[in-house]
Design a protein around this motif. Structure first.
Motif, mmCIF file in Angstrom:
data_model
loop_
_atom_site.group_PDB
_atom_site.id
_atom_site.type_symbol
_atom_site.label_atom_id
_atom_site.label_comp_id
_atom_site.label_asym_id
_atom_site.label_seq_id
_atom_site.Cartn_x
_atom_site.Cartn_y
_atom_site.Cartn_z
ATOM 1 N N ALA A 281 -4.387 11.769 10.216
ATOM 2 C CA ALA A 281 -4.128 10.747 9.198
ATOM 3 C C ALA A 281 -5.422 10.094 8.730
ATOM 4 N N GLU A 282 -6.405 10.018 9.622
ATOM 5 C CA GLU A 282 -7.681 9.385 9.284
ATOM 6 C C GLU A 282 -8.391 10.133 8.154
ATOM 7 N N GLU A 283 -8.201 11.443 8.084
ATOM 8 C CA GLU A 283 -8.845 12.230 7.043
ATOM 9 C C GLU A 283 -8.249 11.948 5.664
ATOM 10 N N TYR A 284 -7.040 11.397 5.629
ATOM 11 C CA TYR A 284 -6.379 11.072 4.366
ATOM 12 C C TYR A 284 -6.163 9.570 4.254
ATOM 13 N N ARG A 285 -7.089 8.814 4.836
ATOM 14 C CA ARG A 285 -6.955 7.350 4.851
ATOM 15 C C ARG A 285 -6.873 6.778 3.441
ATOM 16 N N GLY A 286 -7.690 7.287 2.517
ATOM 17 C CA GLY A 286 -7.706 6.748 1.160
ATOM 18 C C GLY A 286 -6.354 6.849 0.486
ATOM 19 N N ASP A 287 -5.749 8.028 0.534
ATOM 20 C CA ASP A 287 -4.442 8.203 -0.108
ATOM 21 C C ASP A 287 -3.364 7.388 0.600
ATOM 22 N N HIS A 288 -3.456 7.274 1.916
ATOM 23 C CA HIS A 288 -2.486 6.437 2.630
ATOM 24 C C HIS A 288 -2.570 4.987 2.149
ATOM 25 N N TYR A 289 -3.771 4.491 1.935
ATOM 26 C CA TYR A 289 -3.911 3.101 1.486
ATOM 27 C C TYR A 289 -3.484 2.939 0.029
ATOM 28 N N ILE A 290 -3.743 3.954 -0.801
ATOM 29 C CA ILE A 290 -3.278 3.874 -2.190
ATOM 30 C C ILE A 290 -1.752 3.756 -2.231
ATOM 31 N N VAL A 291 -1.090 4.584 -1.430
ATOM 32 C CA VAL A 291 0.368 4.539 -1.400
ATOM 33 C C VAL A 291 0.856 3.209 -0.846
ATOM 34 N N GLU A 292 0.245 2.732 0.239
ATOM 35 C CA GLU A 292 0.667 1.463 0.831
ATOM 36 C C GLU A 292 0.448 0.301 -0.136
ATOM 37 N N ASN A 293 -0.756 0.190 -0.707
ATOM 38 C CA ASN A 293 -1.047 -0.930 -1.607
ATOM 39 C C ASN A 293 -0.302 -0.794 -2.931
ATOM 40 N N GLY A 294 -0.122 0.445 -3.384
ATOM 41 C CA GLY A 294 0.604 0.646 -4.636
ATOM 42 C C GLY A 294 2.050 0.202 -4.522
ATOM 43 N N TYR A 295 2.707 0.588 -3.428
ATOM 44 C CA TYR A 295 4.093 0.173 -3.255
ATOM 45 C C TYR A 295 4.198 -1.336 -2.999
ATOM 46 N N ALA A 296 3.187 -1.902 -2.349
ATOM 47 C CA ALA A 296 3.195 -3.354 -2.164
ATOM 48 C C ALA A 296 3.118 -4.067 -3.514
ATOM 49 N N ALA A 297 2.236 -3.569 -4.408
ATOM 50 C CA ALA A 297 2.123 -4.172 -5.741
ATOM 51 C C ALA A 297 3.400 -3.978 -6.547
ATOM 52 N N LEU A 298 3.988 -2.788 -6.438
ATOM 53 C CA LEU A 298 5.232 -2.538 -7.181
ATOM 54 C C LEU A 298 6.371 -3.397 -6.677
ATOM 55 N N GLN A 299 6.414 -3.636 -5.378
ATOM 56 C CA GLN A 299 7.443 -4.533 -4.848
ATOM 57 C C GLN A 299 7.266 -5.949 -5.373
ATOM 58 N N ASP A 300 6.029 -6.414 -5.410
ATOM 59 C CA ASP A 300 5.780 -7.747 -5.983
ATOM 60 C C ASP A 300 6.142 -7.783 -7.461
#
Length: 558
Positions: A281-300
Motif C-alpha cells: 500500500a505504501e507504494e500507492y500512497r499518493g492515490d490512496h490519499y487522493i481517494v481518501e481526501n477526494g471522498y472527504a471533500a465530496l462528503q462535505d
C-alpha cells in the motif's frame, strides 16, 4: 532473577530479551508509523493506534475503496496459494537419482517402480490437502496477507496444526543478516499466570503479591518475551525457542525446532540490509490519499448541497407566516417569484473536478490491486486459462512480487504445515526412505502450477488418441501399456489406485479364466449334450443302487 547469560549456551542473546526488545523496537518505529498511516486510509483495525486497549475507538475513514483493495488482493493471493480442490504442494521424483539408487533393477522394473511411486505421491498430496482443509490455514493466510499489504511485516506462528496465529509487527522485533534471513525474533506477550508452569506462577504470585492480591485469575497477567533464535551453520540452520521473564528463562519453555522456525517473521517487499520490509500500500500512497481526501471533500460538498434554506424578501407582498403555515399544493398570495429565494451552492464544476480526479485515482488503484479482474471463480473446476490469467496479472500488477511471495512466505507456511502433519501422523509414508535418500522434491504450487498433474492427464489422453488414429486400435495396444496408462492417469487426477487398478498377475489370471470359459462355450453342442447325458445316466444308476440297498435287494435281482 537470573541475569547471568554465560552458562545458558545457545539459549541466550547475551542480555535479557526484554532489554534487547526495548532497544530494537526504536528501529521499528518509522516502519510501524507508516503501517498505521496506511491502515488509517484502508482498514484501520489492521494497525490500531499506540496505546490501544480492547474496545477503544480505532478511527474511521471516508471511503471503502482502500478496504476493497486490501481485501481483494489478499483474497486472490490466498486463492492462488491454496487453490480450491487442489493440493498446495507437489512431490516430484528426481528420476535420475531414483534409477541410480536402483541400478540392480531392469528397465521395466524401474518404470513400474517409478509409476507406482508417482501414484503414491499423488495420493499423499491429496492426504495433506484434506488435512489442510480441516484447519484454519487459509483463513489465517488471508489475515497474514492483509497485514503484509498494509504494513509490510507480520509474523506467522504455527505450533498446533489446526491453529496458526498471525502477529502484528507492533508485538515483535526481528534481526536479520545481510541476506534477509532472520537471526532471531523476540515476541512480546501478555500471559495469564494460569497458563504458566505452576511452580513459576506460584512464585510470581508471592513476589508480586501487591499487584495480584484480590484480583480474579483472569486479571493476573505478566509480560513475557519469547525468543526464536537461529543456530547452527549457514547451510544447515536450525531454530530454538524459549521464553523469558525479566531475564529468567521460564521453566519448560525451551524447545528445539530443527529446520523450521515456529515464529517466522515475514516481509512483503524485502529491504536487504535492513530488518523490516515495506508494504504494498505504501507504494500507492499518493492515490490512496487522493481517494481518501477526494471522498472527504465530496462528503462535505454533499452536506453543503443538501443544506436547504429559504429566504423571504423584507417588505414584499408575500407573508412569511403564510409560507410557514402552507401545506403542499396549497395557494399562497404574494409575489413568490421575486419575494422567495433558496440558498444555492454554486460549486458544481468544482465538485465535478474533485469527482473526476478521485475516479482516476480509484481506477489506478483498481488496476494495482486487481479489483478489475473477473477471472476468479469459486469452483472446483477452474480452467487452465483462468489460472494463467490470474497468476499473470498478479505478477504483472505486483512487479514480480508474487513470485517472491511463493518462494518465501508461502513456502514457509506450506512446509511448516507438512512438518506438523507428519508429526501428528507418524505413519504417513516417508518416500525418501523407501526409494532412497533425497529422491523426492517438494515444490510449492502457485496457481497454474497446481494444474500440472491435470496437464499430464490431458497429455496422456491426447497421446492415446494420436496413437489410435495413426496406428489403429491394435497397433496402439501393442506399443502402449494399458496398466501403465491407467496408473499415470490416476496419478494425474489424484485418485487412489489401491483395489482399483489390478496388478499384472491379476490381469493375467483373469485373462486365463476368460480364455478357459470361452473355450468351453465354443465346444460342440453334441459333446456337451453327450457329457450331460452321461452325467444323467450315472446319477440314475446311483439312485437305483441306493433304493435296492434300502429294500435288501441288489439291482440285478440277486
Amino acid at each position: 532473577m537470573d541475569y547471568d547469560h554465560k552458562d545458558r549456551g545457545e539459549y541466550s542473546l547475551g542480555e535479557p530479551a526484554a532489554a534487547l526488545y526495548g532497544r530494537l523496537k526504536t528501529k521499528r518505529d518509522a516502519v510501524l508509523s507508516t503501517a498505521r498511516e496506511m491502515a488509517t486510509i484502508t482498514i484501520p483495525s489492521l494497525f490500531p493506534p499506540e496505546g490501544y486497549q480492547s474496545g477503544d475507538q480505532i478511527g474511521e475513514n471516508n471511503q471503502s475503496v482502500g478496504a476493497q483493495c486490501i481485501n481483494t488482493l489478499a483474497s486472490k493471493l490466498m486463492y492462488v496459494a491454496f487453490p480450491p480442490n487442489r493440493p498446495a504442494m507437489r512431490f516430484e521424483l528426481e528420476e535420475y537419482k531414483l534409477k541410480k539408487e536402483n541400478d540392480g533393477l531392469s528397465e521395466d522394473d524401474k518404470q513400474v517402480l517409478l509409476s507406482k511411486l508417482n501414484v503414491a505421491l499423488a495420493s499423499l498430496e491429496v492426504t495433506h490437502k484434506r488435512r489442510m482443509e480441516a484447519t484454519r490455514v487459509r483463513m489465517a493466510y488471508v489475515t497474514y496477507m492483509k497485514q503484509l499489504e498494509a504494513g509490510g511485516n507480520a509474523a506467522w506462528e504455527h505450533e498446533k496444526i489446526g491453529d496458526p496465529v498471525v502477529h502484528r509487527m507492533d508485538t515483535y522485533v526481528v534481526k536479520r543478516n545481510k541476506r534477509g534471513e532472520q537471526l532471531f525474533v523476540i515476541l512480546e506477550e501478555t500471559l495469564l499466570l494460569e497458563d504458566l508452569p505452576k511452580e513459576f506462577a506460584d512464585r510470581m504470585r508471592e513476589e508480586r503479591k501487591i499487584d495480584f492480591e484480590g484480583k480474579a485469575p483472569w486479571e493476573c497477567e505478566i509480560t513475557t518475551h519469547r525468543v526464536c533464535k537461529t543456530v547452527g551453520s549457514k547451510d544447515a540452520p536450525r531454530y530454538i525457542e524459549w521464553s523469558e521473564y525479566e531475564g529468567e528463562i521460564i521453566p519448560g519453555s525451551k524447545e528445539d525446532q530443527d529446520d523450521l522456525p515456529q515464529i517466522y517473521a515475514g516481509w512483503l517487499i524485502p529491504q536487504y540490509g535492513e530488518d523490516w520490509g515495506r508494504s504494498y500500500a505504501e507504494e500507492y500512497r499518493g492515490d490512496h490519499y487522493i481517494v481518501e481526501n477526494g471522498y472527504a471533500a465530496l462528503q462535505d460538498g454533499m452536506a453543503a448541497a443538501a443544506w436547504t434554506l429559504f429566504g423571504v424578501k423584507p417588505g414584499g407582498s408575500t407573508k412569511l407566516a403564510d409560507l410557514i403555515k402552507a401545506r403542499n399544493l396549497k395557494w399562497v398570495t404574494g409575489d413568490l417569484v421575486n419575494d422567495v429565494t433558496v440558498l444555492r451552492v454554486d460549486k458544481g464544476s468544482d465538485f465535478a473536478f474533485v469527482d473526476n480526479t478521485t475516479a482516476k485515482a480509484e481506477r489506478r488503484l483498481a488496476r494495482a490491486y486487481l479489483m478489475v479482474s473477473s477471472v476468479q471463480r469459486d469452483a472446483e473446476r477452474v480452467t487452465a486459462e483462468e489460472w494463467v490469467q490470474l497468476t499473470g496479472e498478479l505478477d504483472e500488477a505486483m512487479g514480480g512480487l508474487h513470485s517472491v511471495i511463493a518462494q518465501t512466505i508461502q513456502r514457509h507456511v506450506v512446509m511448516k504445515f507438512l512438518a506438523l502433519h507428519k508429526k501428528e501422523e507418524p505413519d504417513l509414508p516417508d518416500f525418501e526412505k523407501i526409494a532412497g535418500a533425497d529422491v523426492v522434491r517438494t515444490e510449492i504450487v502457485t496457481g497454474v502450477d497446481a494444474l500440472s498433474r491435470s496437464h499430464e492427464g490431458a497429455s496422456l489422453r491426447r497421446l492415446r488418441r494420436a496413437l489410435v488414429e495413426d496406428l489403429g486400435p491394435e497397433g496402439a495396444a501393442r506399443v502402449m501399456s494399458d496398466i501403465e496408462y491407467a496408473r499415470r492417469l490416476a496419478a494425474s487426477e489424484g485418485v487412489q489406485t489401491a483395489g482399483l487398478i489390478l496388478e499384472d498377475k491379476d490381469i493375467q489370471a483373469n485373462d486365463q479364466s476368460k480364455l478357459q470359459t470361452g473355450i468351453a462355450a465354443q465346444a460342440a453342442p453334441g459333446v456337451i449334450e453327450k457329457v450331460a447325458g452321461t452325467m444323467a445316466e450315472g446319477g440314475k444308476e446311483a439312485l437305483l443302487q441306493q433304493q435296492a440297498q434300502q429294500n435288501g435287494v441288489m439291482p440285478n435281482g440277486n
